[in-house]
Design a protein around this motif. Sequence first.
Motif, mmCIF file in Angstrom:
data_model
loop_
_atom_site.group_PDB
_atom_site.id
_atom_site.type_symbol
_atom_site.label_atom_id
_atom_site.label_comp_id
_atom_site.label_asym_id
_atom_site.label_seq_id
_atom_site.Cartn_x
_atom_site.Cartn_y
_atom_site.Cartn_z
ATOM 1 N N HIS A 244 4.809 5.148 2.574
ATOM 2 C CA HIS A 244 5.162 6.512 2.950
ATOM 3 C C HIS A 244 5.315 6.608 4.457
ATOM 4 O O HIS A 244 6.256 7.203 4.969
ATOM 5 C CB HIS A 244 4.067 7.497 2.496
ATOM 6 C CG HIS A 244 4.164 7.840 1.049
ATOM 7 N ND1 HIS A 244 3.148 8.441 0.362
ATOM 8 C CD2 HIS A 244 5.166 7.665 0.173
ATOM 9 C CE1 HIS A 244 3.521 8.625 -0.890
ATOM 10 N NE2 HIS A 244 4.730 8.149 -1.028
ATOM 11 N N TYR A 245 4.359 6.001 5.161
ATOM 12 C CA TYR A 245 4.428 6.048 6.617
ATOM 13 C C TYR A 245 5.736 5.443 7.106
ATOM 14 O O TYR A 245 6.445 6.033 7.918
ATOM 15 C CB TYR A 245 3.247 5.314 7.261
ATOM 16 C CG TYR A 245 3.434 5.202 8.750
ATOM 17 C CD1 TYR A 245 3.157 6.288 9.578
ATOM 18 C CD2 TYR A 245 3.989 4.061 9.310
ATOM 19 C CE1 TYR A 245 3.402 6.220 10.928
ATOM 20 C CE2 TYR A 245 4.236 3.991 10.666
ATOM 21 C CZ TYR A 245 3.934 5.070 11.474
ATOM 22 O OH TYR A 245 4.203 5.017 12.808
ATOM 23 N N MET A 246 6.046 4.260 6.594
ATOM 24 C CA MET A 246 7.252 3.563 7.063
ATOM 25 C C MET A 246 8.507 4.383 6.767
ATOM 26 O O MET A 246 9.390 4.509 7.595
ATOM 27 C CB MET A 246 7.375 2.191 6.380
ATOM 28 C CG MET A 246 6.361 1.169 6.812
ATOM 29 S SD MET A 246 6.424 0.759 8.557
ATOM 30 C CE MET A 246 7.889 -0.270 8.617
ATOM 31 N N LYS A 247 8.563 4.947 5.563
ATOM 32 C CA LYS A 247 9.759 5.701 5.191
ATOM 33 C C LYS A 247 9.891 6.961 6.035
ATOM 34 O O LYS A 247 10.966 7.302 6.520
ATOM 35 C CB LYS A 247 9.708 6.064 3.712
ATOM 36 C CG LYS A 247 10.064 4.882 2.844
ATOM 37 C CD LYS A 247 10.101 5.283 1.388
ATOM 38 C CE LYS A 247 10.262 4.040 0.521
ATOM 39 N NZ LYS A 247 9.784 4.264 -0.841
ATOM 40 N N MET A 248 8.756 7.661 6.223
ATOM 41 C CA MET A 248 8.828 8.895 7.011
ATOM 42 C C MET A 248 9.173 8.599 8.455
ATOM 43 O O MET A 248 9.778 9.411 9.136
ATOM 44 C CB MET A 248 7.484 9.611 6.953
ATOM 45 C CG MET A 248 7.268 10.317 5.645
ATOM 46 S SD MET A 248 6.061 11.599 5.903
ATOM 47 C CE MET A 248 5.472 11.832 4.284
ATOM 48 N N ALA A 249 8.760 7.434 8.932
ATOM 49 C CA ALA A 249 9.095 7.070 10.304
ATOM 50 C C ALA A 249 10.567 6.682 10.415
ATOM 51 O O ALA A 249 11.052 6.380 11.497
ATOM 52 C CB ALA A 249 8.207 5.922 10.783
ATOM 53 N N GLY A 250 11.265 6.697 9.290
ATOM 54 C CA GLY A 250 12.696 6.435 9.320
ATOM 55 C C GLY A 250 13.044 4.962 9.219
ATOM 56 O O GLY A 250 14.144 4.563 9.603
ATOM 57 N N ALA A 251 12.129 4.130 8.720
ATOM 58 C CA ALA A 251 12.415 2.705 8.612
ATOM 59 C C ALA A 251 13.459 2.451 7.536
ATOM 60 O O ALA A 251 13.421 3.056 6.471
ATOM 61 C CB ALA A 251 11.135 1.929 8.283
ATOM 62 N N ASP B 9 0.851 -1.175 0.000
ATOM 63 C CA ASP B 9 0.000 0.000 0.000
ATOM 64 C C ASP B 9 0.897 1.237 0.000
ATOM 65 O O ASP B 9 1.862 1.311 0.757
ATOM 66 C CB ASP B 9 -0.848 -0.063 1.273
ATOM 67 C CG ASP B 9 -1.716 1.146 1.433
ATOM 68 O OD1 ASP B 9 -2.566 1.338 0.562
ATOM 69 O OD2 ASP B 9 -1.535 1.877 2.416
ATOM 70 N N GLN C 187 14.073 -2.995 7.568
ATOM 71 C CA GLN C 187 12.879 -2.952 8.419
ATOM 72 C C GLN C 187 11.613 -3.013 7.585
ATOM 73 O O GLN C 187 10.657 -3.694 7.942
ATOM 74 C CB GLN C 187 12.878 -1.682 9.273
ATOM 75 C CG GLN C 187 13.793 -1.780 10.483
ATOM 76 C CD GLN C 187 13.875 -0.466 11.230
ATOM 77 O OE1 GLN C 187 13.854 0.608 10.631
ATOM 78 N NE2 GLN C 187 13.976 -0.544 12.540
ATOM 79 N N LEU D 77 1.098 3.265 3.267
ATOM 80 C CA LEU D 77 1.814 2.497 4.277
ATOM 81 C C LEU D 77 3.316 2.635 4.076
ATOM 82 O O LEU D 77 4.079 2.835 5.027
ATOM 83 C CB LEU D 77 1.391 1.035 4.161
ATOM 84 C CG LEU D 77 1.745 0.118 5.305
ATOM 85 C CD1 LEU D 77 1.190 0.678 6.595
ATOM 86 C CD2 LEU D 77 1.183 -1.263 5.052
ATOM 87 N N LYS E 193 9.088 -5.922 8.314
ATOM 88 C CA LYS E 193 7.844 -5.551 8.995
ATOM 89 C C LYS E 193 6.661 -5.373 8.055
ATOM 90 O O LYS E 193 5.516 -5.454 8.489
ATOM 91 C CB LYS E 193 8.052 -4.263 9.802
ATOM 92 C CG LYS E 193 9.011 -4.444 10.960
ATOM 93 C CD LYS E 193 9.130 -3.176 11.767
ATOM 94 C CE LYS E 193 10.407 -3.131 12.567
ATOM 95 N NZ LYS E 193 10.491 -4.205 13.562
ATOM 96 N N VAL E 194 6.924 -5.092 6.792
ATOM 97 C CA VAL E 194 5.798 -4.884 5.876
ATOM 98 C C VAL E 194 5.764 -5.921 4.747
ATOM 99 O O VAL E 194 4.809 -6.689 4.635
ATOM 100 C CB VAL E 194 5.828 -3.467 5.254
ATOM 101 C CG1 VAL E 194 4.665 -3.279 4.303
ATOM 102 C CG2 VAL E 194 5.794 -2.421 6.340
ATOM 103 N N PRO F 271 5.553 -9.982 5.932
ATOM 104 C CA PRO F 271 4.256 -10.442 6.454
ATOM 105 C C PRO F 271 3.122 -10.288 5.459
ATOM 106 O O PRO F 271 2.210 -11.111 5.418
ATOM 107 C CB PRO F 271 4.024 -9.566 7.692
ATOM 108 C CG PRO F 271 5.054 -8.523 7.689
ATOM 109 C CD PRO F 271 6.158 -8.961 6.801
ATOM 110 N N GLN F 272 3.186 -9.252 4.639
ATOM 111 C CA GLN F 272 2.088 -9.056 3.697
ATOM 112 C C GLN F 272 2.117 -10.108 2.592
ATOM 113 O O GLN F 272 1.091 -10.401 1.987
ATOM 114 C CB GLN F 272 2.181 -7.657 3.120
ATOM 115 C CG GLN F 272 2.337 -7.624 1.642
ATOM 116 C CD GLN F 272 2.694 -6.281 1.150
ATOM 117 O OE1 GLN F 272 2.164 -5.290 1.585
ATOM 118 N NE2 GLN F 272 3.637 -6.235 0.235
#
Lengths: 256, 245
Positions: free
Chosen positions: A151-158, A146, A162, A149, A166-167, A170-171
Motif C-alpha cells: 500500500h505504501y509503495m502504491k500510494m507513493a506512486g511507485a 507485506d 519500481q 508495504l 525495490k520490494v 530484494p525480498q
Amino acid sequence: MKHLIQKGWRPTAVLILLFVLWELASRLFAIPVWLLPAPSDIWLEAINGWEQYNQHILSTILLSITGFTIGSSVGLLVAVALHLLPNVREAVYPLMILSQNIPIIVLAPLLVIWFGFGWLPKLIVIILVCFFPIAVSTMDGFRQTDRELMHYMKMAGATNGQIFRKVEWPQAIPSIFSGLKIAATYSVMGAVISEWLGANKGIGVYMTLASSSFRTDRVFVAIVLIMTMSLLFFGVITQLEKRTTKWKQEEDESHG
Amino acid sequence: MAKLSIEQLEKSFDGQHILENLSFKVDEGEFVSILGPSGSGKSTLFHLIGGLYTPDAGNIILDGKTINGKKGSISYMPQSHALLPWRTILENVMLGGEIAGKKDTKRAQEMIEKAGLTGYEHAYPSQLSGGMKQRVSFIRSLLSPQHLICLDEPFSALDEFTRLEMQHWLLSIWEKHKRSILFVTHNIEEALYLSDRIIILSNKPASVQKEIILPFSRPRQEDIMLTEQFLQYKRDIYRALKFMN
C-alpha cells in the motif's frame, strides 16, 4: 571458528564413534573387502588411488558447475516471467510440479536416445534437477509481500517496475538462496547420474567401473568425493548468502 | 485555499456502504485529526485519497486538482512502519524521493540528525526499537516530495510511554517543517493534543458527525492535557462517540 567448534563437536564425535564401530566390526567379523571395506581400507584407497580418480573429479566439477549455472539462470528467468505474467503462471505452475514427478533415472536414458552421448544430455539432466527448486522458491519469495508495504509503495506512486525492483526482488533474495543451496547439492547428484549413462570421465564413470569390478572400496571413495563436492558447493553458496543478506542476520540476531 | 478538500465522497465494497456523503477540508499547514470508531472506514478513506481505489461518487481535490484514483499525490505513513528490512535507515528514508526520481542524501542526513537518530544511518530497521522505527517512517514521509502527509494510526502499536514521547516528538518536528497533516486515530487524547481541528466520523457508513476546532496555542505544551478545558473537550468527544453506539 569458535562457533564452529562449539556447534560441530557433537556431530563430529558421533561420526568418529560410528567409524570406530565400523572398523572394529569389519575386523572382528573378518568381513571381506569386496563386501564392506573398513574405513581404513577406504582411506588407504582414497590416498593411493589419487592417480586413478583425479581426472574424474575435475570433469564432474565442471559438469555440475556448468549445469548449475545454466539451470539456476533458467529457473530465475522462468520465476520472474511467471511472476510478472500471473495468467501464464496459473496455466504453467501445475505442469511444472507434474514434471517433477517424472523420475530422472527414467528420463536420462531417453535424453541419451534423443541427444546422443555428448555433453548436451548430461547438461539437460542437471538443468532439469536445478531448475525446479530455484523457480519454486523464487516465486514464493516474490509473493511474500507485506500488505502495508505494498500500500505504501502504491500510494507513493511507485510503478510496477519500481515495486518489483525495490520490494519484490530484494525480498525474494533469501528464498532464492535457499533454492540455490538445494540446487547446488542436486547438481552434483545430477552430474553423477548423467555420467552413469555413458561418459568416459567423471565420478559417475569411476563409480560404475568400481562397482562392476567389485572394488567396493572405490565405490565408497566415490561416495566420499560426491559428499565433499556437495558440501563445498553448499558452503560457497552459504558464504555468498551471508555477504548479500547482512540485514537478515541482524534480524535473526535481534529476534533470536 | 484549502490544501485538500473531500467533496461528497461515497464508497461501497461488496454491497457494504462504507463512506456516505463525506466532506471536509484540510488547510495549508493545518493538522487535522480524524477520529472514529474502529472499522468506521478510516483506512478506506486513506486508500481513496492515496488513489488505491476510485470513489463511487464525489471528488478528492488536492491543490485545486482532482486526484480521484491517482496514485503518488500524497505522502503516506501506515500503521505499521512499513520500512524495507534490507535497507539501512538512510536508504529507507530516501525511498519516497527515490520513487519520484529525486534523491537528496544531504537532506536525508540532516533530517535523521534532527530526529535524534544520529548514528543509526547505516543500521537496519530490525536493530531499532518500535518507537524509533515509527520515527524513521515519519521522516520518510516528511522527505517525500508530496506536501500532504496522511498518517494512519501511526502510534497505535506503541506502549503508552513511547506513545506520549512520540506525540511530543512528532509535534516538535512538524512545528518546524509545517506540512498539512491528516491524522487518523482512535485515541481521543492523542487527537486533542496534536491537532488544530478534529473531525469525528460516524459509524458505518461514515460521514462527518462533528467537527471541533481546538483553541490550544502552538507550540503545544504537554501540560495542556491536564487542564480543565482539555478534559472538557475530552468529555464532549467521548459523549459524541458513545452516543453513536
